[in-house]
Design a protein around this motif. Sequence first.
Motif, PDB file in Angstrom:
ATOM      1  N   THR A 132      14.701 -31.461  25.746  1.00  0.00           N
ATOM      2  CA  THR A 132      15.619 -30.336  25.939  1.00  0.00           C
ATOM      3  C   THR A 132      15.945 -29.780  24.564  1.00  0.00           C
ATOM      4  OG1 THR A 132      16.578 -31.356  27.918  1.00  0.00           O
ATOM      5  CG2 THR A 132      17.832 -29.592  26.877  1.00  0.00           C
ATOM      6  N   PHE A 133      15.590 -28.524  24.340  1.00  0.00           N
ATOM      7  CA  PHE A 133      15.739 -27.934  23.008  1.00  0.00           C
ATOM      8  C   PHE A 133      16.478 -26.605  23.109  1.00  0.00           C
ATOM      9  CE2 PHE A 133      11.796 -26.541  24.851  1.00  0.00           C
ATOM     10  CZ  PHE A 133      11.717 -25.200  24.547  1.00  0.00           C
ATOM     11  N   TYR A 134      17.026 -26.202  21.978  1.00  0.00           N
ATOM     12  CA  TYR A 134      17.772 -24.955  21.897  1.00  0.00           C
ATOM     13  C   TYR A 134      16.815 -23.790  21.653  1.00  0.00           C
ATOM     14  CZ  TYR A 134      21.996 -27.791  21.474  1.00  0.00           C
ATOM     15  OH  TYR A 134      23.026 -28.683  21.703  1.00  0.00           O
ATOM     16  N   CYS A 135      17.099 -22.708  22.353  1.00  0.00           N
ATOM     17  CA  CYS A 135      16.366 -21.459  22.152  1.00  0.00           C
ATOM     18  C   CYS A 135      17.408 -20.355  22.023  1.00  0.00           C
ATOM     19  CB  CYS A 135      15.410 -21.181  23.315  1.00  0.00           C
ATOM     20  SG  CYS A 135      14.522 -19.615  23.174  1.00  0.00           S
ATOM     21  N   TRP A 136      17.652 -19.914  20.808  1.00  0.00           N
ATOM     22  CA  TRP A 136      18.695 -18.924  20.567  1.00  0.00           C
ATOM     23  C   TRP A 136      18.178 -17.567  21.004  1.00  0.00           C
ATOM     24  CZ3 TRP A 136      22.517 -21.886  20.194  1.00  0.00           C
ATOM     25  CH2 TRP A 136      22.457 -23.066  19.468  1.00  0.00           C
ATOM     26  N   MET A 137      18.749 -17.060  22.075  1.00  0.00           N
ATOM     27  CA  MET A 137      18.260 -15.842  22.714  1.00  0.00           C
ATOM     28  C   MET A 137      19.115 -14.638  22.329  1.00  0.00           C
ATOM     29  SD  MET A 137      17.452 -17.200  26.570  1.00  0.00           S
ATOM     30  CE  MET A 137      16.357 -18.591  26.849  1.00  0.00           C
ATOM     31  N   ASN A 138      18.460 -13.500  22.251  1.00  0.00           N
ATOM     32  CA  ASN A 138      19.137 -12.218  22.079  1.00  0.00           C
ATOM     33  C   ASN A 138      19.236 -11.568  23.454  1.00  0.00           C
ATOM     34  OD1 ASN A 138      20.129  -9.739  21.384  1.00  0.00           O
ATOM     35  ND2 ASN A 138      18.573  -9.281  19.847  1.00  0.00           N
ATOM     36  N   LEU A 139      20.457 -11.479  23.981  1.00  0.00           N
ATOM     37  CA  LEU A 139      20.670 -11.028  25.356  1.00  0.00           C
ATOM     38  C   LEU A 139      21.132  -9.579  25.449  1.00  0.00           C
ATOM     39  CD1 LEU A 139      22.501 -14.217  26.667  1.00  0.00           C
ATOM     40  CD2 LEU A 139      20.097 -13.625  26.938  1.00  0.00           C
ATOM     41  N   LYS A 140      20.850  -8.764  24.447  1.00  0.00           N
ATOM     42  CA  LYS A 140      21.291  -7.371  24.500  1.00  0.00           C
ATOM     43  C   LYS A 140      20.637  -6.616  25.659  1.00  0.00           C
ATOM     44  CE  LYS A 140      22.456  -6.799  19.622  1.00  0.00           C
ATOM     45  NZ  LYS A 140      22.179  -6.039  18.381  1.00  0.00           N
ATOM     46  N   LYS A 141      19.400  -6.960  26.000  1.00  0.00           N
ATOM     47  CA  LYS A 141      18.716  -6.267  27.089  1.00  0.00           C
ATOM     48  C   LYS A 141      18.686  -7.093  28.369  1.00  0.00           C
ATOM     49  CE  LYS A 141      15.152  -3.779  26.557  1.00  0.00           C
ATOM     50  NZ  LYS A 141      13.780  -3.315  26.317  1.00  0.00           N
ATOM     51  N   PHE A 142      19.482  -8.134  28.454  1.00  0.00           N
ATOM     52  CA  PHE A 142      19.505  -8.955  29.663  1.00  0.00           C
ATOM     53  C   PHE A 142      19.855  -8.094  30.890  1.00  0.00           C
ATOM     54  CE2 PHE A 142      21.982 -11.334  32.759  1.00  0.00           C
ATOM     55  CZ  PHE A 142      21.148 -12.400  33.011  1.00  0.00           C
ATOM     56  N   PRO A 143      19.132  -8.266  32.004  1.00  0.00           N
ATOM     57  CA  PRO A 143      18.050  -9.215  32.291  1.00  0.00           C
ATOM     58  C   PRO A 143      16.653  -8.634  32.100  1.00  0.00           C
ATOM     59  CG  PRO A 143      18.788  -8.238  34.324  1.00  0.00           C
ATOM     60  CD  PRO A 143      19.585  -7.565  33.222  1.00  0.00           C
ATOM     61  N   PHE A 144      16.500  -7.661  31.232  1.00  0.00           N
ATOM     62  CA  PHE A 144      15.193  -7.054  30.968  1.00  0.00           C
ATOM     63  C   PHE A 144      14.657  -7.513  29.617  1.00  0.00           C
ATOM     64  CE2 PHE A 144      18.045  -4.222  33.256  1.00  0.00           C
ATOM     65  CZ  PHE A 144      17.346  -3.981  34.413  1.00  0.00           C
ATOM     66  N   ASP A 145      15.042  -8.696  29.179  1.00  0.00           N
ATOM     67  CA  ASP A 145      14.760  -9.139  27.823  1.00  0.00           C
ATOM     68  C   ASP A 145      13.492  -9.973  27.742  1.00  0.00           C
ATOM     69  OD1 ASP A 145      16.098 -10.947  29.463  1.00  0.00           O
ATOM     70  OD2 ASP A 145      16.758 -12.165  27.765  1.00  0.00           O
ATOM     71  N   CYS A 146      12.966 -10.057  26.541  1.00  0.00           N
ATOM     72  CA  CYS A 146      11.876 -10.962  26.183  1.00  0.00           C
ATOM     73  C   CYS A 146      12.377 -11.851  25.048  1.00  0.00           C
ATOM     74  CB  CYS A 146      10.632 -10.192  25.751  1.00  0.00           C
ATOM     75  SG  CYS A 146       9.844  -9.231  27.071  1.00  0.00           S
ATOM     76  N   GLN A 147      12.124 -13.139  25.157  1.00  0.00           N
ATOM     77  CA  GLN A 147      12.637 -14.093  24.185  1.00  0.00           C
ATOM     78  C   GLN A 147      11.490 -14.832  23.509  1.00  0.00           C
ATOM     79  OE1 GLN A 147      15.768 -13.989  23.542  1.00  0.00           O
ATOM     80  NE2 GLN A 147      16.451 -12.822  25.327  1.00  0.00           N
ATOM     81  N   ILE A 148      11.702 -15.149  22.231  1.00  0.00           N
ATOM     82  CA  ILE A 148      10.742 -15.953  21.472  1.00  0.00           C
ATOM     83  C   ILE A 148      11.418 -17.281  21.157  1.00  0.00           C
ATOM     84  CG2 ILE A 148       9.428 -16.161  19.338  1.00  0.00           C
ATOM     85  CD1 ILE A 148       9.106 -13.175  19.310  1.00  0.00           C
ATOM     86  N   CYS A 149      10.866 -18.343  21.700  1.00  0.00           N
ATOM     87  CA  CYS A 149      11.405 -19.682  21.494  1.00  0.00           C
ATOM     88  C   CYS A 149      10.392 -20.519  20.727  1.00  0.00           C
ATOM     89  CB  CYS A 149      11.737 -20.351  22.828  1.00  0.00           C
ATOM     90  SG  CYS A 149      12.956 -19.463  23.819  1.00  0.00           S
ATOM     91  N   GLY A 150      10.866 -21.624  20.200  1.00  0.00           N
ATOM     92  CA  GLY A 150       9.983 -22.488  19.436  1.00  0.00           C
ATOM     93  C   GLY A 150      10.444 -23.929  19.455  1.00  0.00           C
ATOM     94  N   ILE A 151       9.478 -24.838  19.232  1.00  0.00           N
ATOM     95  CA  ILE A 151       9.752 -26.266  19.092  1.00  0.00           C
ATOM     96  C   ILE A 151       9.197 -26.687  17.745  1.00  0.00           C
ATOM     97  CG2 ILE A 151       9.490 -28.544  20.114  1.00  0.00           C
ATOM     98  CD1 ILE A 151       8.790 -27.201  22.752  1.00  0.00           C
ATOM     99  N   THR A 152      10.030 -27.272  16.911  1.00  0.00           N
ATOM    100  CA  THR A 152       9.639 -27.631  15.549  1.00  0.00           C
ATOM    101  C   THR A 152       9.682 -29.137  15.374  1.00  0.00           C
ATOM    102  OG1 THR A 152      10.538 -25.546  14.706  1.00  0.00           O
ATOM    103  CG2 THR A 152      10.136 -27.291  13.105  1.00  0.00           C
TER     104      THR A 152
END
Length: 463
Positions: A132-152
Amino acid sequence: MGEMDHLTQEEFTSKLTDSCRYDRLIKPTVPQLLNVDMQIDLTHIESSEAQQMKSYILVQLGYKDNRLKYDSFSPKRGSIQGEEPLRDKIWSPHLTVRNERESSLMGLDGKDIFVQILPDGEVKYSYRMTLTFYCWMNLKKFPFDCQICGITWVSWSYDTRNLRLNWSGKDPVQIARNLHLTEFVLDSFWTEAGEVPASFSTGGLVGNYSALTFKFKLRREIGYYIMDYFLPSMFLVATSWVTFWLQADASAPRAVLGTSTMLSFITLNGGLTKNLPKVSYIKASEIWFLGCSTFIFCAMAEFAFVNVIWRRKKQVEVKKASSKHILIGAVTPSLARKHLRRVESLNSLYKTRSCTNLDENDENEKSISQNNYLTVHSFPTSIHSIPTIRIPNSSQDELVNIEDSVTTIPVPEKGVGKHQTTQGWTTMTPHEVAIWIDKKSRIVFPVAFIVFNLFYWTFVYAL
């Protein structure tokens, strides 16, 4: 050690990792950096909570440990394979996930760990984990948004001077074919390699550490929100317009319909936002909520406005039977309307002027003009014009032309319209004004809501 092909795997691995020749607390000694290749298999991913993702990953690490090379004294033995007991006998790289919330090794009877040792000392270390990892999302266009997440993944105890992490050159990331995200669609993914600094400036963890990052782009599925939020909210807004077809004095049904529509829409929006983080900026869903709430509130305010007009006892005086003047007449107080009519009466006075030439043969060519004004306050409605008036002024009246000194002031006839008064104003009953406002609202509100939808959906898909 001699020839050991006759030994069992348990006996052979015990001699191979004996403390007299192998120290599992020390990494393999190599002339340069120890290179650790990494490959992952992503089997499942889902949205856990706000700003968090949960995934099931199979991780495989590959490195070479010359201390485990056995092809010279056990040439007939193939690869050595084992699980957790074998892993506990050898050194293995310790990696951490930099943005993890929690992680654990998976397994039913035991931890899902697999170790393979090849005769040349190549080690393949695999384990299956829940992350379970954190994905800091930009929700300005929610629910029409696209998010970029990563695991390091980061090396824990060895910095870049001792150990380097590398992605496997051949297909470093495998995605399960049946991978399906309930709320998102996986658009693309890629890998990155780099370094991260240590958190402390003193101690054993000082330095830069090698890191590998798996990034992926998620696109939120809009179908759920269309069916469960946007369409119901449209229906609620349209339901608030039903009050325009009810009579203005029907206070109870119109008030109940307006308030219940507003409360239902607030409850619907609360179900959407309860799992979202409390961010400081405005989201696209909140713009929709504010727009629909404004339409529902305006429908309730329209009911209150027409109900007040309906209960008036005096008739409403308007200058013209047009939308602008009807609204002004309905909103303007009666005293202000009387003052407006008085000002217009003063501005509509009729003026007459007669000019007399006193001496046509005067050598200085002087002329004397005399102005005569007649102020008209009111006339009988049955008289269509003012009688001819002759104004005697001096002994020279005979020189004045009768037609020039006489002025006929026309009086406006009684209006042809249904409620038109003598000054061109129209009188409407309060019931007529209330019904007229309701009829106009049946057109204005739907058209305005359609325009709002055009701007909103253009905004969310164009930006």
